[in-house]
Design a protein around this motif. Structure first.
Motif, PDB file in Angstrom:
ATOM      1  N   ALA A  62       0.937  -1.204   0.371  1.00 42.69           N
ATOM      2  CA  ALA A  62       0.006   0.052   0.264  1.00 42.69           C
ATOM      3  C   ALA A  62       0.814   1.278   0.126  1.00 42.69           C
ATOM      4  N   LEU A  63       0.424   2.372  -1.110  1.00 43.78           N
ATOM      5  CA  LEU A  63       1.411   3.518  -0.900  1.00 43.78           C
ATOM      6  C   LEU A  63       0.320   4.248  -0.854  1.00 43.78           C
ATOM      7  N   ALA A  74       0.648  -2.141  -6.458  1.00 39.96           N
ATOM      8  CA  ALA A  74       0.364  -1.649  -5.297  1.00 39.96           C
ATOM      9  C   ALA A  74      -0.647  -0.924  -5.632  1.00 39.96           C
ATOM     10  N   LEU A  75      -1.878  -1.218  -3.918  1.00 39.52           N
ATOM     11  CA  LEU A  75      -2.871  -0.027  -3.467  1.00 39.52           C
ATOM     12  C   LEU A  75      -2.254   0.842  -3.348  1.00 39.52           C
ATOM     13  N   PHE A  76      -3.369   1.830  -3.370  1.00 41.03           N
ATOM     14  CA  PHE A  76      -3.206   3.422  -3.380  1.00 41.03           C
ATOM     15  C   PHE A  76      -3.914   3.516  -1.920  1.00 41.03           C
ATOM     16  N   THR A  77      -4.033   4.228  -1.396  1.00 36.49           N
ATOM     17  CA  THR A  77      -4.959   4.410  -0.060  1.00 36.49           C
ATOM     18  C   THR A  77      -4.484   5.170   1.378  1.00 36.49           C
ATOM     19  N   ASP A  78      -5.209   6.020   1.868  1.00 34.29           N
ATOM     20  CA  ASP A  78      -4.335   7.204   2.848  1.00 34.29           C
ATOM     21  C   ASP A  78      -4.380   5.995   4.417  1.00 34.29           C
ATOM     22  N   ALA A  81      -6.267   4.863   6.918  1.00 37.36           N
ATOM     23  CA  ALA A  81      -8.429   4.982   7.113  1.00 37.36           C
ATOM     24  C   ALA A  81      -8.022   3.475   5.523  1.00 37.36           C
ATOM     25  N   LEU A  82      -7.413   2.480   6.582  1.00 38.45           N
ATOM     26  CA  LEU A  82      -6.858   0.986   4.898  1.00 38.45           C
ATOM     27  C   LEU A  82      -8.701   0.488   4.572  1.00 38.45           C
ATOM     28  N   THR A 107      -1.641   6.966  11.794  1.00 38.14           N
ATOM     29  CA  THR A 107      -1.572   5.163  10.884  1.00 38.14           C
ATOM     30  C   THR A 107      -1.773   4.530  11.866  1.00 38.14           C
ATOM     31  N   LEU A 108      -1.205   4.294  13.782  1.00 42.77           N
ATOM     32  CA  LEU A 108      -0.281   2.750  14.393  1.00 42.77           C
ATOM     33  C   LEU A 108      -1.898   2.740  14.668  1.00 42.77           C
ATOM     34  N   ARG A 109      -3.070   3.560  14.866  1.00 43.87           N
ATOM     35  CA  ARG A 109      -4.162   2.892  15.198  1.00 43.87           C
ATOM     36  C   ARG A 109      -4.485   1.952  14.110  1.00 43.87           C
ATOM     37  N   GLU A 110      -4.534   2.012  12.905  1.00 44.76           N
ATOM     38  CA  GLU A 110      -5.734   1.614  11.681  1.00 44.76           C
ATOM     39  C   GLU A 110      -5.020   0.851  11.432  1.00 44.76           C
TER      40      GLU A 110
END
Length: 256
Positions: A62-63, A74-78, A81-82, A107-110
């Motif tokens: 993921a990028l 690759a997939l592009f995402t925030d 919010a994965l 990011t870590l919570r996600e």
């Protein structure tokens, strides 16, 4: 700021960048080889293949920057919010993803949300309490005065090792292993890096916490939950086996 350090790809092509990249790739290869499951995800840093030695059948990269052109799919995402359901991934690797993220906490919570209980997260990051970190801070000071250049890519924010461990503990992660690496000084020349090779051995022995990069593996714990092994099947079989009823046996004896 985007989720990627400006100039990261170019920096990895420099002598210190290649030195760092080789060390980190070796750590990921060793750490993920024996982590089992079905679904694994890497966030960012296409120069590192953090999942190449892992054998899970479903692996994603993921990028966060759609302008990137990765060498593999690759997939592009925030990163905050994965596009994965809660408790759906067995492994997430983050090569510099937190320090490059505009919101590392989110990011870590996600990551915690999408990991299954007992799932693992593998993280590497640059250590601010190192020779490389001190040179970068000095460059920030000099830049304010109108001169100087950065040794590391300019973007991003270093997250200290112990600070990261506190974040993980608050999210109910338990750190399984952690180590530091890269003890040669912050020099750009490959020749000088080779001359200072001896510092890697000395650093691991005498000043281990001052390595330029840290690497850790943590497991997601869920309070009140205990994973059951194969023994529960045997226990269930015993519990559901037919049991002779004393009343029926007594009646049969009386009839005789």
């Amino acid at each position: 700021m985007s989720g990627q350090i400006i100039g990261l790809q170019d920096w990895f092509a420099t002598p210190p960048g290649r030195y760092l990249l080789a060390w980190e790739q070796a750590q990921f290869d060793e750490a993920v080889a024996d982590i089992f499951g079905y679904h694994a995800l890497q966030l960012g840093a296409t120069e590192i293949d953090g999942l190449r030695s892992n054998r899970m059948p479903h692996r994603w990269l993921a990028l966060s920057d759609p302008l990137q052109q990765p060498a593999r799919a690759a997939l592009f995402t925030d990163f905050a919010a994965l596009p994965f359901a809660a408790n759906s991934l067995d492994l997430v690797v983050l090569p510099h993803a937190l320090e490059l993220s505009p919101d590392p906490h989110a990011t870590l919570r996600e990551v915690e949300r999408v990991l299954v209980p007992e799932g693992r997260v593998v993280i590497c990051g640059l250590n601010p309490a190192s020779l490389w970190g001190m040179r970068q801070r000095r460059a920030h000071l000099y830049r304010k005065l109108g001169f100087g250049e950065f040794f590391l890519p300019e973007g991003g924010e270093f997250i200290g090792y112990w600070r990261l461990r506190d974040w993980l503990r608050l999210l109910s992660f338990e750190v399984e292993s952690g180590r530091f690496g890269i003890y040669r000084p912050a020099v750009r020349s490959e020749a000088w890096l080779e001359r200072c090779r001896w510092m890697d051995t000395a650093g691991e022995r005498w000043w281990p916490i001052f390595g330029a990069v840290y690497f850790l593996v943590a497991v997601k714990r869920v309070r009140g939950m205990r994973l059951l092994g194969a023994e529960w099947r045997r226990a269930t079989a015993r519990a559901t086996a037919p049991v002779p009823l004393a009343g029926k046996v007594h009646k049969a004896e009386h009839a005789d």
